[in-house]
Design a protein around this motif. Structure first.
Motif, PDB file in Angstrom:
ATOM      1  N   TYR A 153       0.838  -1.197   0.000  1.00  0.00           N
ATOM      2  CA  TYR A 153       0.000   0.000   0.000  1.00  0.00           C
ATOM      3  C   TYR A 153       0.872   1.246   0.000  1.00  0.00           C
ATOM      4  O   TYR A 153       1.758   1.359   0.840  1.00  0.00           O
ATOM      5  CB  TYR A 153      -0.913   0.017   1.222  1.00  0.00           C
ATOM      6  CG  TYR A 153      -1.996   1.070   1.109  1.00  0.00           C
ATOM      7  CD1 TYR A 153      -3.191   0.788   0.454  1.00  0.00           C
ATOM      8  CD2 TYR A 153      -1.806   2.344   1.632  1.00  0.00           C
ATOM      9  CE1 TYR A 153      -4.185   1.754   0.329  1.00  0.00           C
ATOM     10  CE2 TYR A 153      -2.792   3.311   1.505  1.00  0.00           C
ATOM     11  CZ  TYR A 153      -3.975   3.012   0.867  1.00  0.00           C
ATOM     12  OH  TYR A 153      -4.955   3.962   0.730  1.00  0.00           O
ATOM     13  N   PRO A 154       0.616   2.185  -0.919  1.00  0.00           N
ATOM     14  CA  PRO A 154      -0.288   2.064  -2.071  1.00  0.00           C
ATOM     15  C   PRO A 154       0.374   1.256  -3.178  1.00  0.00           C
ATOM     16  O   PRO A 154       1.571   0.950  -3.085  1.00  0.00           O
ATOM     17  CB  PRO A 154      -0.482   3.520  -2.488  1.00  0.00           C
ATOM     18  CG  PRO A 154       0.798   4.190  -2.102  1.00  0.00           C
ATOM     19  CD  PRO A 154       1.270   3.512  -0.839  1.00  0.00           C
ATOM     20  N   LEU A 155      -0.360   0.938  -4.215  1.00  0.00           N
ATOM     21  CA  LEU A 155       0.179   0.095  -5.286  1.00  0.00           C
ATOM     22  C   LEU A 155       0.178   0.782  -6.652  1.00  0.00           C
ATOM     23  O   LEU A 155       0.431   0.141  -7.666  1.00  0.00           O
ATOM     24  CB  LEU A 155      -0.612  -1.213  -5.371  1.00  0.00           C
ATOM     25  CG  LEU A 155      -0.505  -2.139  -4.153  1.00  0.00           C
ATOM     26  CD1 LEU A 155      -1.351  -3.382  -4.350  1.00  0.00           C
ATOM     27  CD2 LEU A 155       0.947  -2.520  -3.878  1.00  0.00           C
ATOM     28  N   GLY A 156      -0.101   2.076  -6.665  1.00  0.00           N
ATOM     29  CA  GLY A 156      -0.147   2.784  -7.938  1.00  0.00           C
ATOM     30  C   GLY A 156       1.186   2.821  -8.665  1.00  0.00           C
ATOM     31  O   GLY A 156       1.238   2.879  -9.898  1.00  0.00           O
ATOM     32  N   HIS A 157       2.300   2.729  -7.895  1.00  0.00           N
ATOM     33  CA  HIS A 157       3.630   2.815  -8.504  1.00  0.00           C
ATOM     34  C   HIS A 157       4.096   1.481  -9.075  1.00  0.00           C
ATOM     35  O   HIS A 157       5.069   1.415  -9.822  1.00  0.00           O
ATOM     36  CB  HIS A 157       4.639   3.245  -7.436  1.00  0.00           C
ATOM     37  CG  HIS A 157       4.876   2.184  -6.394  1.00  0.00           C
ATOM     38  ND1 HIS A 157       3.970   1.916  -5.383  1.00  0.00           N
ATOM     39  CD2 HIS A 157       5.881   1.287  -6.240  1.00  0.00           C
ATOM     40  CE1 HIS A 157       4.418   0.931  -4.634  1.00  0.00           C
ATOM     41  NE2 HIS A 157       5.580   0.526  -5.128  1.00  0.00           N
ATOM     42  N   SER A 158       3.419   0.382  -8.713  1.00  0.00           N
ATOM     43  CA  SER A 158       3.951  -0.953  -9.001  1.00  0.00           C
ATOM     44  C   SER A 158       3.780  -1.349 -10.469  1.00  0.00           C
ATOM     45  O   SER A 158       2.771  -1.049 -11.102  1.00  0.00           O
ATOM     46  CB  SER A 158       3.266  -1.979  -8.108  1.00  0.00           C
ATOM     47  OG  SER A 158       3.688  -3.279  -8.455  1.00  0.00           O
TER      48      SER A 158
ATOM     49  N   LYS B  82      -4.499  -1.569   3.440  1.00  0.00           N
ATOM     50  CA  LYS B  82      -4.126  -0.446   4.302  1.00  0.00           C
ATOM     51  C   LYS B  82      -3.457  -0.944   5.579  1.00  0.00           C
ATOM     52  O   LYS B  82      -2.644  -0.241   6.178  1.00  0.00           O
ATOM     53  CB  LYS B  82      -5.357   0.396   4.644  1.00  0.00           C
ATOM     54  CG  LYS B  82      -5.882   1.215   3.469  1.00  0.00           C
ATOM     55  CD  LYS B  82      -6.992   2.157   3.924  1.00  0.00           C
ATOM     56  CE  LYS B  82      -7.465   3.022   2.765  1.00  0.00           C
ATOM     57  NZ  LYS B  82      -8.533   3.970   3.174  1.00  0.00           N
TER      58      LYS B  82
ATOM     59  N   PRO C 161      -4.392  -3.936  -2.527  1.00  0.00           N
ATOM     60  CA  PRO C 161      -3.887  -2.803  -1.730  1.00  0.00           C
ATOM     61  C   PRO C 161      -4.413  -2.870  -0.302  1.00  0.00           C
ATOM     62  O   PRO C 161      -5.573  -2.544  -0.031  1.00  0.00           O
ATOM     63  CB  PRO C 161      -4.432  -1.577  -2.482  1.00  0.00           C
ATOM     64  CG  PRO C 161      -5.635  -2.071  -3.205  1.00  0.00           C
ATOM     65  CD  PRO C 161      -5.404  -3.520  -3.512  1.00  0.00           C
TER      66      PRO C 161
ATOM     67  N   ASN D 289      -3.883  -7.039  -7.934  1.00  0.00           N
ATOM     68  CA  ASN D 289      -3.346  -6.206  -6.852  1.00  0.00           C
ATOM     69  C   ASN D 289      -4.275  -6.249  -5.643  1.00  0.00           C
ATOM     70  O   ASN D 289      -5.507  -6.195  -5.787  1.00  0.00           O
ATOM     71  CB  ASN D 289      -3.201  -4.757  -7.315  1.00  0.00           C
ATOM     72  CG  ASN D 289      -1.987  -4.550  -8.194  1.00  0.00           C
ATOM     73  OD1 ASN D 289      -1.150  -5.447  -8.334  1.00  0.00           O
ATOM     74  ND2 ASN D 289      -1.867  -3.382  -8.793  1.00  0.00           N
TER      75      ASN D 289
END
Length: 674
Positions: free
Chosen positions: A21-26, A52, A50, A48
């Protein structure tokens, strides 16, 4: 996954995934989705998750029974470990997990970052016809990512220097690196997040003007493809490498693990031959825990019969409960003969004597059988300052006593005898907002702790601080860590105790180890399974918070054994007391020493049991030359009664252990013809 490899099966969708978390960069989901499409693996899907909070993991597993494995990213690479049933040796060495295999209800953790980094570095060196021999690296950053880099460099036999914002033992500060220069380093590795999107204008503070075409800059960051760190390196025509290939390699290694989890260990998958060879042809440990002749050699026929009588009585819970209550009441009322009866029965079985000098015969008898003594002043805590100081003085006296006997290297300390429990609760809840009286009491507590640790250091004696209930343990951890930081610089003098039935303790040991390495001291760890299970669960239910205790014995056993392995795997920077009556955990300890060629008399490891219990473990270990010890409680009979009651009640509640104790005694009696 079972025992089958991942195969194309259009009738059954199989799931892999990523938690963090978070996983937007992965990049993982896009990478594996493209891989599955390219290779025609239409039955596979990558998702994914994510989270928290890591506590959400069991819900994910329950909701997705077809989840065969998953990757782990920040911030859970260490936090995942308490949820695992097993750790691969490499992940244990790194202290972080990025790949998990699920088989039935078991989770096993691996680390493929080491493989990804070392293979990527080897590739760039080969591409530029550079031999690893003769290279020297500097690692920028001391966070979690640096641990995998360190292990990877070790495998390539490339020495390295660590750099952090603050100078510590064997770690340079950036200011010191500027003064020292880059001349002796050929490889510069950035393990920090500096330069990662969106912070594109940041980079590590190094003397870039000293870079040359002979330098190699390796950045673990892969987004953007060219960080400011690498751009500056290119200005001076240095060789530059980002983290994309490392990421690809670790992803492929993770997939290989998922495919081969039924038969392939991590070392085989990534050709680390030492892992494979270490698992082959293990010699059997030369310890027979069933040898009753050795176990009870220190007892006369009469003493053996007396021991059998005591354990026979303790096998009756109702009698124990009634006897315990009546004994306490009778002592308070000064009923004649009661103290004498207790002293010549249960007290004699589990205690050394009423004073240090009275305990000397027991100490000498243990020493004759190659067994060390851990002195334990077992008087329960009082609240008044005078009583707390009295306890401190007794412990300091025990340390002075121990220094004169080689077989007494350790003194155990019950922290509740040095401070009021209410103060520890206040310290935990409002550390920076103590009222004036509490602040005074807290300072007095610190002085008592410091006096004990100073005396131990001066007299070359070790001190173990016992664990308490979870609602005051964090405060104890805090203060014991202060003492370790002060007194464990050169050797392990101060030890903290970790109750492994708590599901956060394995992670706590690893975090404490990380902090110890950063601050340059040796971590002292005593592992126990735990002593307050019913109290912990009752309070959690009353207060309405989740129980801190594993729901079953299996969870505790797994966490305990993983803690022992972790400590032994880091034996140069962690000193371990494996305090258990569990034969399997002792066998694991012995096997691990033999498997990894650790000297069985290494001063950073010892196995311990309570005096009067599990003699089949202690004395058979001692006879084989291992560092075995007994916890030897001592103190006035009326003050030690609470300890004895606890021993009796614990033994009655663990009927299996009690049955085994008696079985060994009866076997020896039969052998002697009694």
């Amino acid at each position: 996954m079972g025992k089958e490899k991942i195969e194309n099966n259009p009738n059954k969708e199989l799931l892999l995934g990523l938690i963090g978390y978070p996983l937007g960069h992965s990049f993982s989901r896009a990478y594996f989705s493209e891989k599955f499409k390219r290779e025609g693996r239409i039955h596979l899907r990558y998702q994914n998750f994510p989270l928290k909070h890591i506590e959400e993991l069991p819900q994910i597993l329950h909701a997705h029974p077809n989840l065969l494995g998953f990757n782990v990213t920040i911030p859970y690479k260490k936090a995942i470990i308490p949820y695992l049933s097993e750790l691969d040796p490499l992940a244990q060495k790194v202290g972080a997990v990025n790949t998990v295999v699920r088989q039935s209800n078991r989770l096993k953790g691996y680390n493929t970052d080491v493989y990804g980094f070392s293979e990527s570095l080897k590739n760039v060196l080969q591409n530029h016809r550079i031999s690893p021999q003769g290279q020297r690296a500097v690692i920028l950053g001391t966070g979690g990512a640096s641990e995998a880099v360190k292990v990877g460099l070790d495998r390539l036999n490339i020495p390295y220097t660590m750099v952090s914002r603050t100078a510590k033992k064997e770690i340079l500060s950036y200011d010191q690196l500027h003064k020292k220069g880059l001349q002796e380093y050929s490889i510069i590795i950035n393990t920090t997040p500096l330069g990662m999107a969106p912070n594109l204008d940041t980079c590590p503070d190094i003397p870039y003007d000293q870079l040359t075409p002979n330098h190699l800059l390796f950045d673990l960051v892969y987004n953007p493809a060219e960080t400011l760190f690498l751009k500056k390196g290119k200005t001076f025509h240095s060789i530059c490498k980002n983290g994309k290939e490392m990421l690809d390699l670790q992803a492929e290694a993770a997939f290989t693990i998922w495919e081969n989890s039924n038969s392939k260990a991590m070392g085989e998958v990534i050709t680390f031959d030492n892992v494979k060879s270490n698992n082959q042809h293990q010699p059997k440990p030369e310890v027979d825990f069933d040898n009753t002749e050795i176990a009870f050699a220190y007892k006369s026929d009469k003493e053996l019969k007396d021991t059998d009588r005591i354990f026979r009585l303790m096998s009756r819970p109702t009698l124990v409960k009634l006897g315990s209550n009546l004994s306490i009441l009778a002592l308070k009322m000064h009923v004649p003969f009661v103290k004498s009866i207790i002293k010549n029965s249960i007290y004699k079985q589990f205690c050394g004597g009423t004073t240090l000098l009275n305990s000397l015969p027991a100490i000498q008898k243990l020493a004759q059988h190659n067994t060390l003594t851990i002195l334990d002043y077992s008087s329960e805590g009082k609240d008044s300052e005078s009583e707390l100081n009295k306890t401190m003085n007794e412990i300091v006296r025990a340390i002075g006593f121990a220094k004169d006997y080689d077989s007494v290297p350790i003194v155990s300390v019950k922290v509740s005898g040095l401070v009021q429990d209410s103060l520890l609760e206040n310290l935990l809840l409002e550390e920076n907002h103590l009222i004036m009286d509490d602040l005074r009491d807290y300072r007095n507590f610190l002085k008592r702790m410091d006096n004990i640790c100073y005396a131990a250091t001066k007299n070359n004696v070790i001190v173990y601080f016992d664990a308490e209930e979870s609602w005051i343990q964090d405060a104890i951890d805090h203060v014991v860590t202060i003492m370790m930081r002060r007194y464990n610089k050169e050797k392990a003098v101060v030890f903290n105790t970790y109750q492994m039935y708590r599901h956060d303790r394995l992670a706590a040991i690893m975090k404490a180890h990380e902090d110890a390495q950063k601050d340059g001291y040796i971590l002292g760890v005593k592992t126990v399974r735990g002593a307050y299970m019913d109290r912990e669960r009752a309070r959690a239910k009353e207060k309405g918070y989740p129980s801190p205790i594993y729901p079953d014995k299996k969870g505790t056993d797994n966490a305990y054994d993983m803690a022992v392995k972790y400590c032994l795997d880091n034996i140069e920077t962690i000193a371990l007391c494996n305090a258990t009556h569990n034969t399997k955990s002792c066998q694991l300890h012995v096997d691990y020493l033999r498997k990894h060629d650790i000297p069985i008399n290494h001063p950073h490891q010892i196995i311990s049991q309570l005096f009067g219990m599990s003699d089949n473990i202690t004395f058979n270990l001692a006879a084989a030359g291992y560092r075995a010890s007994k916890y030897l409680p001592y103190g006035p009979v009326n003050e030690v009664i609470p300890y004895l009651v606890r021993r009796a009640e614990e033994n009655t509640s663990i009927t299996g252990d009690l049955t085994r104790e008696r079985a060994y005694i009866l076997t020896e009696m039969k052998r002697r013809g009694l």
